[in-house]
Structures are given as structure tokens and as C-alpha cells.
Design an enzyme around this catalytic site. Sequence first.
Site: not given
Ligand code: TYM
Length: 329
Positions: A112, A194, A197
Amino acid sequence: RPRVLSGIQPTAGSFHLGNYLGAIRQWVALQETHDAFYCVVDLHAITVEQDPKVLRQNTRTSAAQLLALGIDPDSATLFVQSHVPEHAQLGWVLQCLTGFGEASRMTQFKDKSARQEAQVGVGLFTYPILQAADILLYNAHHVPVGEDQRQHLELTRDLAQRFNTRYGKTFRLPEAYIVKDTAKIYDLQDPTAKMSKSVPTGVVELLEDVKRSAKKIRSAVTDTGREITYDPEHKPGVSNLLVIYSALSGRTVEDLVADYDGKGYGDLKKDLGEVFTEFVTPVQEKVATYLADPAELDKVLAKGAERAREVAGKTLARAYDKVGFLPSG
Ligand code: TYM
């Protein structure tokens, strides 16, 4: 009941297919068997610059999508991270336990910060530590996420272990809950990357015009062969489409491969476009209904925050006491 916690960023407004298949689908299933906590992580969102009006709107839109996708606020606790101040409070304590080198090894931060043109803030660096606080506050057994979160989960376990060793047993060591088949959904234009966004080329968004999605699916990159087979190494594009198709239709990949024997990529993509449209149309309608009544939506979130604070408050009080903070009365 064992407990699960997970979170999602409200940054983009619309979730994408990777978010749904990699994470949210599991959230919906797990609320039946677990004491589930799901949060929209707006504190995490501001690690990169946000327009305040847009952030507020996106947070509501995110909550509306979670409800529309099947999160039931009577079975699961659905809340907004900033409504529960304990997240930031425990985050600070955990920051003080994290090594600078340890945080520097987080690959998501490296990716990032390398991509970002604006100045990189310290919040982006400490992001995974706040995530650890999210999880540990609820003493979650399982954390349903996509593959890209595995390293953050490892850090969470390390910090929990370190706190417990230094101050006495306080936190449960959580396990990542990653469903292998859909752990990583790939970009439709670059099936080696992957779906994300932050690099939106072949990203299918849940809230975009379905015609646009169907077109993106029709123009997905496949390969030069003609045969529809599941072979992620040699045919990543077709394999990704098969995984998506299978997850959305409930049919196995083998079944689909047999069915498309003798047919072309065009047929597969056209049909998948239809399957997606059928899946997402009612979701979009529900989102619109929830967003039409923001006061009601805010009420659901306020109730969720109240439930979350009951749990988080107790855990934080225990942690503060262990650390040696004076009771406040
Ligand atoms: P975020 O908002 O980027 O994504 C949310 C969830 O979607 C999953 N994900 C994917 N899974 C499969 N293929 C993809 N291409 C793909 N893109 C996104 C992510 O793995 C995620 O599960 N850091 C986290 C948010 C967070 C969080 C937490 C998660 C904050 N606190 C506590 C679990 C527990 C994040 O940025 O997810």
C-alpha cells in the site's frame, strides 16, 4: 457458542466480488453457529485520506450491503468501529508491544505504501495493530477473512501471546478462518493479481450497474486455448471464472466443467454474467431500501455498538488492569 469477529473497510462504497466470496459469504454462514461480531472499520479507512462526507455515506452503504447480503442484526452484532472507543484504546496498548521491525514486515503495508502517491501516514503503518485490537477485544475463536489477511492474523496471535506472557493470560489466540476455494478471487483483467479496490481494472462491484458487470465478465481475460478446464496454474483466467461461477451457483467446479464440455469461453462468460446478475439484483434492491431510511439503519448500528461495547469494555478493563493502570473509580 464459539465467537467470530471480522471487519471490512468502507473505503470504496461498493464491495466487490472478492469481498463477498472471500469473506462476507462466510460471515453470513457463521452467524448461525457462532456468536458473531462484524464491524465496518472506519478507523482503518482514515489511514488513507477520506472526504468526510463520502466516508459517512460509505459507512452507511457498507452496513446496508452487509444487511442486504444476509447479515441478520438479530443473530449477529453489526457495528461501526468508531462507535466502540475500546478499539483505539486497546490498539494503543498493543502498539506499545509491537516491534518496529515486526510491523515493518507486513506485506500489505509495503504494497500500500509503495502504491500511494500522497505522503504515507503512520496510521497506515500501525493499521495491523488496530486490527489485532479489533479481534482480541472480543476474544474471537475464529476470524473469517480472505487469504490476504493471513499475515495480519499471525501478528494478532503473536501480540496476544506476548501480552499473555508479559501480563498474565488475558487474550484468546484467534484462528484465521479462510475457505480455501474462495480465499483469493482474482482480477478479471489480470488473473494473477487479487481482485482489489486499490487496483481496479477487472473488479466486479456489487453496486455498479449490472450491465457493466456483465460486460466486465464477458471481456474477462482468459487464455489462448479453447477448452474449459480448472487449472489455476496454466489457465488462471478460466479457473477464476469457474470458482466464481461455482460459488454463486452452488454447483461444483467439476459439474460445471462437465457441463461446458465442447462449449467455448464465450458461453461460460455469458452465462456467468447472467448468474451474477441474478444474484446481485435483489441485493441492490435491498441496499436501496436500507439506504432510503438512514435513521432506521443508524438505529440498527447503535444497537450493535451497544452490544459490542458490553464485551469490548470488559476486555479492555481487564487489559488495562493487567498493564498496571490505576482504576478510574
Ligand atoms: P478489506 O476491507 O480489504 O476486505 C474485506 C474482506 O474481503 C477479503 N478480500 C478478499 N477475499 C478474497 N479475494 C479477494 N480478492 C479479496 N479482497 C478482499 C479480505 O481478506 C477481507 O476479509 N484489514 C481488513 C479489515 C479488518 C479486519 C479486522 C478483518 C479490520 N479489522 C479484524 C478481520 C478482523 C481489510 O482491509 O479488509
